[in-house]
Write a protein that holds these residues in place. Structure first.
Motif, PDB file in Angstrom:
ATOM      1  N   ARG A 111      -8.745 -18.625  15.134  1.00 32.20           N
ATOM      2  CA  ARG A 111      -8.249 -17.295  15.454  1.00 32.20           C
ATOM      3  C   ARG A 111      -7.672 -17.251  16.869  1.00 32.20           C
ATOM      4  NH1 ARG A 111     -11.900 -11.825  15.049  1.00 32.20           N
ATOM      5  NH2 ARG A 111     -10.288 -10.437  14.230  1.00 32.20           N
ATOM      6  N   LEU A 115      -3.613 -17.255  18.101  1.00 28.80           N
ATOM      7  CA  LEU A 115      -3.177 -16.211  19.041  1.00 28.80           C
ATOM      8  C   LEU A 115      -2.545 -16.856  20.277  1.00 28.80           C
ATOM      9  CD1 LEU A 115      -3.058 -13.241  19.846  1.00 28.80           C
ATOM     10  CD2 LEU A 115      -5.314 -13.505  20.871  1.00 28.80           C
ATOM     11  N   MET A 118       0.892 -18.163  19.606  1.00 30.74           N
ATOM     12  CA  MET A 118       1.931 -17.133  19.566  1.00 30.74           C
ATOM     13  C   MET A 118       2.282 -16.625  20.957  1.00 30.74           C
ATOM     14  SD  MET A 118       1.229 -14.877  16.188  1.00 30.74           S
ATOM     15  CE  MET A 118      -0.542 -14.928  16.125  1.00 30.74           C
ATOM     16  N   CYS A 152       0.898 -15.255   9.717  1.00 30.93           N
ATOM     17  CA  CYS A 152       1.266 -14.421  10.860  1.00 30.93           C
ATOM     18  C   CYS A 152       1.937 -15.259  11.939  1.00 30.93           C
ATOM     19  CB  CYS A 152       0.008 -13.752  11.394  1.00 30.93           C
ATOM     20  SG  CYS A 152       0.317 -12.628  12.718  1.00 30.93           S
ATOM     21  N   LYS A 184       1.746 -10.065   4.033  1.00 29.25           N
ATOM     22  CA  LYS A 184       2.086 -10.959   5.145  1.00 29.25           C
ATOM     23  C   LYS A 184       3.152 -11.972   4.725  1.00 29.25           C
ATOM     24  CE  LYS A 184      -1.886 -10.420   8.010  1.00 29.25           C
ATOM     25  NZ  LYS A 184      -2.765 -10.966   8.981  1.00 29.25           N
TER      26      LYS A 184
ATOM     27  N   LYS B 126      -9.506  -8.800  21.096  1.00 28.43           N
ATOM     28  CA  LYS B 126      -9.713  -7.886  19.963  1.00 28.43           C
ATOM     29  C   LYS B 126      -8.483  -6.996  19.756  1.00 28.43           C
ATOM     30  CE  LYS B 126     -13.493  -9.218  18.639  1.00 28.43           C
ATOM     31  NZ  LYS B 126     -14.174  -9.848  19.756  1.00 28.43           N
ATOM     32  N   HIS B 128      -5.480  -7.666  20.519  1.00 29.67           N
ATOM     33  CA  HIS B 128      -4.447  -8.500  19.905  1.00 29.67           C
ATOM     34  C   HIS B 128      -4.687  -8.647  18.410  1.00 29.67           C
ATOM     35  CE1 HIS B 128      -1.535 -10.005  22.747  1.00 29.67           C
ATOM     36  NE2 HIS B 128      -2.468 -10.199  23.660  1.00 29.67           N
ATOM     37  N   TYR B 129      -5.956  -8.858  18.031  1.00 29.53           N
ATOM     38  CA  TYR B 129      -6.248  -9.045  16.608  1.00 29.53           C
ATOM     39  C   TYR B 129      -5.937  -7.786  15.824  1.00 29.53           C
ATOM     40  CZ  TYR B 129      -8.704 -13.272  18.081  1.00 29.53           C
ATOM     41  OH  TYR B 129      -9.009 -14.484  18.622  1.00 29.53           O
ATOM     42  N   GLN B 132      -2.264  -7.466  15.493  1.00 29.04           N
ATOM     43  CA  GLN B 132      -1.793  -8.468  14.547  1.00 29.04           C
ATOM     44  C   GLN B 132      -1.826  -7.948  13.097  1.00 29.04           C
ATOM     45  OE1 GLN B 132      -2.897 -12.216  16.432  1.00 29.04           O
ATOM     46  NE2 GLN B 132      -3.657 -12.803  14.447  1.00 29.04           N
TER      47      GLN B 132
END
Lengths: 848, 203
Positions: A111, A115, A118, A152, A184, B126, B128-129, B132
């Protein structure tokens, strides 16, 4: 393994809020501090420097932890890096760590890793290659959230290579029944199509069932996907037109269905989906009668039934209006739409007013009269305090100006120009100029309007407005006395607005006799003496407010007055003073004018005659004038060493400069040579020839070809300069001689880059008929690069009465022997001729 | 398309930045440091543009020169101490984006229980999540708040079941929360659905 041995470090005992102890386990080095602690520490920093120091310290710790290949704390470290990245500190050294996290088995790692990827990675190829495989595995993962993360990331930053490699997986997920993945995948497909449009076909089968989906998220993203495909390909657009009834049904269900808590936003059922569908309908219905017909009813329903007390309702209504205006809708519906916008304009909410102005701007072209009805409301918006609304209102006001309302509208807009913020002035001024040019009810009004702009916003107008206004004034002969008087008065009030001062100087120079004669029919004439006028102009020469360009205008104006006024001695004195000016441009002018007084006094009256009426030139003409009268290119100035006056060839150039250069422009243009208008014709003819032989322009002209002759005629470049080069350089050659058409090549070497050979072709015609539509083309081997500039003409005149010249620049980095293949086409005595030839006999100096 | 989402406070301090398009300085080498500098410059410029606007003017303005000038619009909402700025191109509905910001903020409010600036500071990941699940690749993904909250929840639990990174002091944050309580977002409409958000497992 590692996890087990490190776990004690993470044990924390809570003894109540704010009071905690960390039980340290046996370890080689202390565990890195947590993200929260880092943030808390950074927040205690009182200065920027202190913060930087803390971050640097932490970065050093993170780097060493990365070096130790510590798997447990990698995600914590990357999370910290992301925080620092947000604050603007470099975090690129974490890029590879993100990839390692993505490859980890833990969801937590993946996760934060995705992130980080990106946020930290950009379109760098090598990192992407490493990622492709990880993403591919994760797209086939058993956990939907891992698949979701991969989708994503791919949909955010996938490069075209990645998209090609992974499009198959995306397409598979687009057909899954899992709505979390499906939505998605749909957006991911949009990204894939944007990156690699040819993959679009691949998603076509999967789109078949997208609209029968119940889940709104999937519906929403599917509509986005369909929109993208329709916008990209006319075939897709035609294909998806058959979906209109289905889209209409979905929309109908949305507005008819009662309250559904899941999708309700401020009392309206899924406004986002409604907006998207309306947008797609707009694209599908544009220019298509059947589709437009099919959606008329639903649009009317939406337009009348939508609750508008909240922003969401207005968002839908706004979209509906745009759709109605874009498709081939019924006239009744269009009236309804414009009325909705009219209501919007009166809305208290500024956002609604803003979108009303924006959409009226979009529709003003098609429904001009309907928008015109709201004119007074729109003009009122010019007085709004909000800059966003003001700007829209200004644009819309200009769009509404026409022949009938120009006086009234311009009054409002000039008032706006007076009072608006500086950021608006430039746009507003150009708008006024354009509108005035198009719809001016009279010449006097036109001149007044432009002068008003120059006095209120002079320093904001574009450069070409000065020559434009000069041209306008010259052409309105009956207004000369009036104009010069007005400008003189304006000059007495204010000499800080440079464009105004320049126009005024020019006009006083031209029409000084009218000014002192005190004849003016339009207005109460003013009484001025010659000395007063000269005082004002001399004042401009010494004023600190004047730019060099303005001083040039002033000096030339004074010179012109030497034939219009009686006080020639005073003028002589002024001119001779500036012969030693520190400003090169001014000095040059003064020296030339001096020469005109001394050696060529017999020519002076003829040269300083009033300017002829100018024909409307292309828009690039006036800008060149600015250069001609303004600062010269530095390189050109340096190039001039012999005092130009002593060179007989130069004389013509100097003389030309006196004319202000305005009507010289047409002659200069290599593409369209035209005959000069009138007075001073012989002179210009002389120059016409000069510009032809000047075509093989030498070195300093690295600038645009079309502007280069302008400098030649500016009297600053001296022809002997290129004569020198030509003489010292390469012998000319004949490249082609057949059927009366002879083509000679002359050579120069470009100064800044010796690898460029500048070849000038001279085509002459010894037959009894002109050769028209003459086109010269050339090709060189691949090791060379060739640039063909535009020819001086496309007609080769008969009996060697002139030549067509064209400049070729050949870049020859390897200094190879030059070879060229040429193709000639022209029309001779009514029949088209085409010929090919190869040129191999270039003199060795031309390529060595 | 949404080009960028910026959240910063009343002093221009960034609280979340998310770019969906790479902005590079023209004609300069595009090393990563430069990209970061560029992002900071964009934030500064945007802050400068937005902060000088009164609260009673409209929520739209043209983008600054760095972000692409008048081709792009800045659509923003100002909540208490925070500015939420979405930079979008002409393919987005202005009013629609305004609603989207509202949905995003209300979702944050549900996830953090009376969200405030401190939540955003200490739970950047968080936020960001959550984002998303709302916006993906510059396009709107989901606007149903309950769905967003539920999906984020499940993922947070998965993270927690792995032990997270550490049992972090979520309570420490909630303890200071009341010190800087922002006004609750305007026209809030949460209805009667109230998903209880357990204290999130942070890093």
């Amino acid at each position: 393994m590692l996890i087990v041995c490190w776990s004690p470090v993470m044990v924390e005992v809570w003894n109540g809020p704010g009071d905690k102890k960390t039980v340290e386990g046996p370890s080689r080095m202390p565990a890195p501090i947590r993200l929260r602690e880092l943030i808390r520490t950074i927040r205690t920093a009182r200065t920027q420097a202190e913060e930087r120091e803390m971050i640097q310290k932490e970065c050093a710790a993170i780097r060493s932890s990365f070096r130790e290949e510590d798997n447990t704390y990698r995600c914590r470290n990357v999370a910290k890096l992301l925080y620092m990245h947000m604050l603007g500190y470099p975090a690129h050294f974490g890029q590879l760590e993100c990839l390692k996290l993505i490859a980890s088995q833990k969801f937590t790692d993946k996760r934060i890793g995705y992130l980080g990827a990106m946020l930290l990675l950009d379109e760098r190829q090598d990192v992407h290659l490493l990622m492709t495989n990880c993403i591919k595995n994760d797209l086939n993962h058993s956990t939907q959230y891992v698949q979701g993360l991969a989708l994503c990331t791919l949909g955010c930053m996938g490069s075209s290579e990645m998209c090609r490699d992974l499009a198959g997986e995306v397409e598979k997920l687009l057909k899954t029944s899992n709505s979390y993945l499906r939505k998605k995948a749909a957006l991911c497909a949009v990204h894939v199509i944007r990156k690699v449009p040819e993959l679009m076909e691949m998603f076509l089968p999967a789109t078949k069932n997208l609209l029968s989906e119940k889940n709104h998220g999937v519906l929403h993203t599917s509509v986005v996907l369909l929109t993208e495909m329709c916008e990209r390909s006319p075939d897709m657009l035609a294909h998806f037109r058959k979906l209109v009834p289905q889209l209409v049904r979905i929309l109908k269900n949305l507005i008819m269905s009662g309250y559904s808590p899941e999708h309700d936003v401020s009392g309206i059922s899924d406004p986002f989906l409604q907006v998207r569908i309306l947008r797609l309908l707009r694209i599908l219905g544009k220019g298509d009668d059947d589709s437009s017909e099919a959606m008329n009813d639903i649009l009317a329903q939406v337009a009348t039934n939508t609750e508008t007390s909240k922003n969401v309702g207005n968002a839908i209504l706004y979209e509906t209006v745009l759709t109605i205006m874009d498709i081939k809708s019924e006239s009744g519906l269009r009236v309804l739409a414009i009325n909705i916008l009219g209501r919007f304009l009166l809305n208290n909410d500024k956002n609604i007013r803003y979108v009303a102005l924006t959409s009226l701007l979009k529709t003003v072209q098609t429904d001009h009269n309907a928008v015109q009805r709201h004119r007074s409301t729109i003009v009122d918006c010019l007085k709004d305090l909000d800059v966003s609304i003001k700007r829209r209102a200004m644009e819309l006001s200009f769009a509404l100006v026409n022949g009938n309302n120009i006086r009234g509208m311009m009054k409002e807009l000039l008032y706006f120009l007076d009072s608006c913020d500086p950021e608006f002035k430039a746009d507003c001024a150009s708008g006024v100029f354009l509108a005035a040019e198009k719809y001016a009810p009279s010449k006097r009004w036109h001149i007044d309007t432009i002068m008003r702009v120059l006095t209120t916003a002079g320093s904001y107008v574009r450069d070409d407005s000065v020559p434009n206004l000069i041209q306008l004034i010259t052409n309105s002969v009956e207004m000369h006395a009036y104009t010069v008087q007005r400008l003189y008065k304006a000059l007495l009030d204010d000499i800080s607005q440079q464009p105004l001062v320049q126009v005024a100087s020019w006009c006083i120079g031209e029409y000084g006799d009218l000014l002192v004669s005190g004849q003016c029919e339009e207005e109460e004439p003013i009484q001025v003496t010659e000395d007063e006028v000269l005082d004002v102009l001399e004042g401009l020469l010494v004023s600190n407010l004047s730019t060099p360009v303005t001083r040039g205008y002033a000096l030339t104006a004074i010179m012109k007055l030497s034939t219009r006024f009686t006080s020639v001695n005073r003028i002589k004195k002024v001119v001779s003073i500036y012969g030693s000016s520190i400003d090169v441009e001014l000095q040059q002018r003064a020296v030339e004018y001096n020469a005109l007084f001394k050696k060529y006094d017999h020519m002076r009256p003829a040269l300083l005659e009033r300017m002829p009426i100018m024909e409307k030139t292309a828009s690039n003409g006036p800008t060149e004038i600015v250069q001609t009268n303004g600062e010269a290119e530095p390189s050109v100035v340096e190039a001039k060493h012999p005092p130009p006056v002593t060179q007989p060839t130069n004389q013509a150039n100097d003389l030309l400069d006196l004319l202000g250069g305005n009507d010289v422009v047409p002659v200069i243009q290599t593409t369209v040579p035209t005959k000069p208008a009138s007075a001073g014709g012989e002179l210009l003819d002389l120059l016409g020839d000069l510009s032809l032989s000047g075509g093989p322009a030498p070195a300093p002209a690295t600038s645009v070809p079309s502007s280069q002759p302008a400098f030649l005629l500016d009297g600053l470049t001296s022809p002997p300069l290129f004569n020198d080069i030509a003489a010292a350089g390469i012998p000319p050659m004949t490249a082609y001689n057949k059927n009366g058409l002879k083509i000679d090549f002359t050579f120069e070497r470009a100064n800044p880059n010796p690898n460029i050979a500048v070849i000038t072709i001279h085509a002459s015609n010894s037959t009894e008929a002109d050769m028209t539509d003459f086109v010269f083309q050339a090709a060189v081997p691949k090791t060379f690069q060739l640039q063909l500039l535009s020819p001086s003409s496309n007609v080769v005149p008969t009996l060697n009465q002139g030549t067509v010249t064209q400049v070729i620049r050949v870049l020859n980095p390897q200094k190879q022997q030059l070879r060229m293949r040429i193709k000639l086409t022209y029309t001779h005595k009514g029949s088209a001729v085409q010929d090919l030839a190869e040129v191999n006999n270039f003199p060795p100096q031309s390529w060595q | 398309m949404i080009k960028a989402i910026l959240i910063f406070n009343n002093h221009g301090k960034p609280r979340l930045i998310r770019f969906y398009q790479y902005f590079h300085q023209a004609a300069q080498d595009t090393s990563y440091c430069k990209a970061e500098d560029m992002q900071q410059q964009i934030i500064r410029e945007t802050f400068h543009l937005v902060s000088k606007r009164d609260d009673n003017v409209c929520n739209f303005l043209e983008g600054g020169s760095l972000i692409g000038g008048s081709d792009y619009k800045l659509i923003y909402r100002h909540y208490a101490t925070l500015y939420f700025v979405f930079c979008v191109d002409s393919s987005e509905s202005e009013l629609g984006i305004l609603d989207l910001i509202q949905v995003f903020v209300e979702t944050l409010d549900k996830c953090f229980e009376n969200v405030c600036e401190l939540d955003l500071i200490f739970h950047m990941d968080k936020v960001h999540y959550i984002l998303q699940e709302v916006v993906m690749g510059g396009m709107v993904l989901e606007t149903n708040m309950n769905e967003i909250v539920a999906q984020v929840e499940v993922q947070n639990r998965m993270e927690k079941s792995e032990g997270g990174l550490s049992a972090a002091p979520a309570r420490a944050v909630s303890a200071v929360k009341n010190m800087n309580l922002p006004e609750i977002p305007r026209n809030i409409n949460i209805g009667d659905i109230n998903i209880k958000v357990p204290s999130l497992s942070p890093f």
